[in-house]
Design a protein around this motif. Structure first.
Motif, short mmCIF file in Angstrom:
data_model
loop_
_atom_site.label_atom_id
_atom_site.label_comp_id
_atom_site.label_asym_id
_atom_site.label_seq_id
_atom_site.Cartn_x
_atom_site.Cartn_y
_atom_site.Cartn_z
N PHE A 55 0.83 -1.21 0.00
CA PHE A 55 0.00 0.00 0.00
C PHE A 55 0.87 1.26 0.00
O PHE A 55 1.94 1.29 0.59
N LYS A 56 0.36 2.26 -0.69
CA LYS A 56 0.87 3.62 -0.58
C LYS A 56 -0.27 4.50 -0.06
O LYS A 56 -1.43 4.14 -0.15
N VAL A 57 0.09 5.66 0.48
CA VAL A 57 -0.92 6.55 1.03
C VAL A 57 -0.57 7.99 0.70
O VAL A 57 0.60 8.36 0.65
N GLU A 58 -1.59 8.78 0.42
CA GLU A 58 -1.38 10.22 0.24
C GLU A 58 -2.62 10.97 0.71
O GLU A 58 -3.75 10.48 0.61
N ALA A 59 -2.39 12.16 1.28
CA ALA A 59 -3.50 13.00 1.71
C ALA A 59 -4.00 13.80 0.52
O ALA A 59 -3.22 14.39 -0.23
N VAL A 60 -5.30 13.77 0.32
CA VAL A 60 -5.92 14.54 -0.77
C VAL A 60 -6.81 15.59 -0.13
O VAL A 60 -7.88 15.29 0.41
N MET A 61 -6.35 16.84 -0.16
CA MET A 61 -7.08 17.94 0.46
C MET A 61 -7.95 18.60 -0.60
O MET A 61 -7.54 19.52 -1.30
#
Length: 251
Positions: free
Chosen positions: A99-105
């Protein structure tokens, strides 16, 4: 040889095993070798016929192993020199999931102005004093927990009566990015904490993510606003092919 362990001797720079086995040496003699790794003493291998190992995937992802298999078949004994080695090209027998993760604002324009098109979104920087952290990731679906792998061709026969609904990664399985998610995709799971799955035909899967958004605020009790989210995606079809590595990016 039946489930014979072979180990690497560093001082001799060679692979060794015991006791030594002698090859036949007639014009019509051939031998075939089948191998897997890592070695498991408890694996059941038939004494004759195709070499088949029984394999189980643990429910705890921290115990998952990267099973590999290889074969070198029908070697002509008389054409094999005394000092020749038996070579193997190992291939991954399972499907790997990370898994990868990123914040999407997301900023949605509802003002009817020309700054951005209506309903358009853009990924803005995370405001100072706000931290997004991930506590759990769960992959949900009907996954095989056990099966038999024929080392002659590395074909699977899954056990239909042995299935599980999900595999879960927790905070201790994550890299430091889980404590402070960025707006660019970063690897979430540690290098030793990949999910290793028995290959499947196309099945329906879902992903559940538990995460927290913490914003510092001196006027609030505890000096912060803490919002906990536990969200599950909709179902989607996915095929976990043998020898393939997959990365799910969590937004």
């Amino acid at each position: 040889m039946n489930n014979q362990q072979v180990t690497y001797n560093k001082s001799a720079s060679a692979w060794t095993y015991a006791p030594v086995k002698y090859w036949p040496n007639e014009a019509t003699d051939y031998v075939s070798f089948f191998a897997y790794a890592p070695y498991r003493e408890g694996f059941s291998v038939p004494a004759s016929g195709d070499p088949i190992i029984s394999f189980a995937v643990g429910t705890d992802v921290t115990n998952h192993i990267d099973l590999v298999a290889a074969d070198n078949s029908h070697i002509d004994c008389q054409k094999q020199a005394v000092n020749d080695v038996v070579k193997f090209t190992f291939k991954h027998a399972l499907s790997r999931v990370g898994f990868k993760v990123e914040a999407v604002m997301d900023e949605v324009n509802d003002q009817g102005n020309s700054a951005t098109p209506d309903k358009d979104t853009q990924n803005n920087p995370i405001a100072a004093g706000t931290t997004i952290s991930v506590q759990e990731v769960e992959l949900i679906g009907d996954f095989y927990t056990s099966g038999k792998l024929n080392l002659n061709g590395a074909a699977w026969t899954p056990d239909e009566d042995g299935k599980t609904r999900s595999y879960t990664l927790k905070a201790e399985d994550f890299t430091d990015v889980a404590k402070a998610v960025t707006i660019g995709p970063e690897v979430l799971n540690k290098n030793t904490e990949y999910m290793m799955l028995i290959p499947t035909q196309t099945i329906s899967v879902k992903v559940r993510v538990k995460y927290t958004v913490t914003t510092a605020d001196e006027k609030l009790e505890g000096k912060a606003s803490v919002v906990e989210n536990n969200i599950t995606s909709g179902e989607f079809a996915f095929t976990f092919a043998q020898g393939k590595a997959y990365t799910f990016v969590l937004h």
